[in-house]
Scaffold this motif. Structure first.
Motif, mmCIF file in Angstrom:
data_model
loop_
_atom_site.group_PDB
_atom_site.id
_atom_site.type_symbol
_atom_site.label_atom_id
_atom_site.label_comp_id
_atom_site.label_asym_id
_atom_site.label_seq_id
_atom_site.Cartn_x
_atom_site.Cartn_y
_atom_site.Cartn_z
ATOM 1 N N TYR A 50 0.855 -1.168 0.038
ATOM 2 C CA TYR A 50 0.011 -0.110 -0.050
ATOM 3 C C TYR A 50 0.950 1.404 -0.127
ATOM 4 O O TYR A 50 0.676 2.126 -0.747
ATOM 5 N N GLU A 53 3.447 1.092 -3.429
ATOM 6 C CA GLU A 53 2.428 0.843 -4.566
ATOM 7 C C GLU A 53 2.846 -0.576 -5.175
ATOM 8 O O GLU A 53 1.882 -1.153 -5.620
ATOM 9 N N LYS A 82 -6.881 -12.755 -4.122
ATOM 10 C CA LYS A 82 -6.996 -11.943 -5.271
ATOM 11 C C LYS A 82 -7.041 -10.495 -4.673
ATOM 12 O O LYS A 82 -7.684 -9.423 -4.983
ATOM 13 N N GLU A 85 -1.685 -8.956 -6.925
ATOM 14 C CA GLU A 85 -1.396 -9.522 -8.083
ATOM 15 C C GLU A 85 0.130 -8.954 -8.405
ATOM 16 O O GLU A 85 0.538 -8.281 -7.677
ATOM 17 N N LEU A 100 -1.385 -4.148 -5.220
ATOM 18 C CA LEU A 100 -2.745 -4.420 -4.648
ATOM 19 C C LEU A 100 -3.937 -4.551 -5.883
ATOM 20 O O LEU A 100 -3.589 -3.563 -6.860
ATOM 21 N N THR A 101 -4.521 -5.334 -5.680
ATOM 22 C CA THR A 101 -5.703 -5.553 -6.818
ATOM 23 C C THR A 101 -6.831 -4.601 -6.339
ATOM 24 O O THR A 101 -6.725 -3.919 -5.383
ATOM 25 N N VAL A 102 -7.828 -4.466 -7.314
ATOM 26 C CA VAL A 102 -8.941 -3.675 -6.971
ATOM 27 C C VAL A 102 -9.374 -4.149 -5.505
ATOM 28 O O VAL A 102 -10.053 -3.087 -4.848
ATOM 29 N N LYS A 103 -9.718 -5.586 -5.475
ATOM 30 C CA LYS A 103 -10.386 -5.761 -4.201
ATOM 31 C C LYS A 103 -9.449 -5.536 -3.079
ATOM 32 O O LYS A 103 -9.784 -5.124 -1.939
ATOM 33 N N ILE A 105 -7.263 -2.917 -2.777
ATOM 34 C CA ILE A 105 -7.502 -1.446 -2.472
ATOM 35 C C ILE A 105 -8.852 -1.150 -2.042
ATOM 36 O O ILE A 105 -8.665 -0.315 -0.739
ATOM 37 N N GLU A 106 -9.637 -1.712 -1.881
ATOM 38 C CA GLU A 106 -10.960 -1.865 -1.525
ATOM 39 C C GLU A 106 -10.711 -2.301 -0.024
ATOM 40 O O GLU A 106 -11.270 -1.597 0.801
ATOM 41 N N GLU A 109 -9.194 0.582 1.965
ATOM 42 C CA GLU A 109 -9.978 1.463 1.997
ATOM 43 C C GLU A 109 -10.982 1.144 3.327
ATOM 44 O O GLU A 109 -10.984 2.164 4.260
#
Length: 159
Positions: A50, A53, A82, A85, A100-103, A105-106, A109
């Protein structure tokens, strides 16, 4: 006071382990209270990626102070979920850079408010007057310069 506490410095490893276990147990309960399915063993890897990056296995292992095999185990686990990646490093095709994947990053957050709360609570526990983090930093630095074992052998051999 119990026997371990009375042992003083001889039991420092036991007491640090005991403290660590209590913090881990409560930390897991805090994440659960926020409805976040999260294992604390993932924190150093996720937090490092995180902040950076992207990072290679070696960079992550160095940042978190884990062995290369332990780091790979965690990375594989997070990849399977997941949350992470990887992509090939443009400058060195042999190197994998994790992100980080979209998952993922979520997840971060959702965890940020937990991190803020945990930071407040741990600041109270590790009160600035006690300088717990400063003491840990100093001990880690001394051990990095000369291990506990090396120091013991040096004293043993000088007698």
């Amino acid at each position: 006071m119990n026997v371990i506490n009375e042992a003083g410095i001889l039991a420092i490893s036991t007491r640090l382990h005991r403290l660590s276990e209590q913090l881990r147990k409560d930390g897991a309960m805090i994440y659960k209270a926020f409805g976040i399915d999260f294992e604390l063993k993932w924190f150093p890897v996720i937090f490092t990626i995180y902040k950076k990056e992207t990072a290679s296995v070696v960079e992550i292992a160095n940042e978190i102070g884990y062995t290369h095999p332990s780091t790979i185990t965690l990375l594989k686990e997070l990849e399977k979920l997941k949350i992470l990646e990887w992509k090939k490093d443009i400058s060195d095709e042999r190197k994998r850079l994790f992100l980080l994947t979209v998952k993922g990053i979520e997840l971060v957050e959702k965890m940020k408010p937990v991190w803020e709360l945990v930071a407040i609570v741990l600041s109270e526990i590790a009160d600035n007057e006690n300088n717990l983090l400063k003491a840990i930093d100093e001990a880690e630095e001394k051990i990095a310069n000369q291990s506990f074992y090396q120091r013991a052998m040096q004293i043993k051999n000088s007698k």
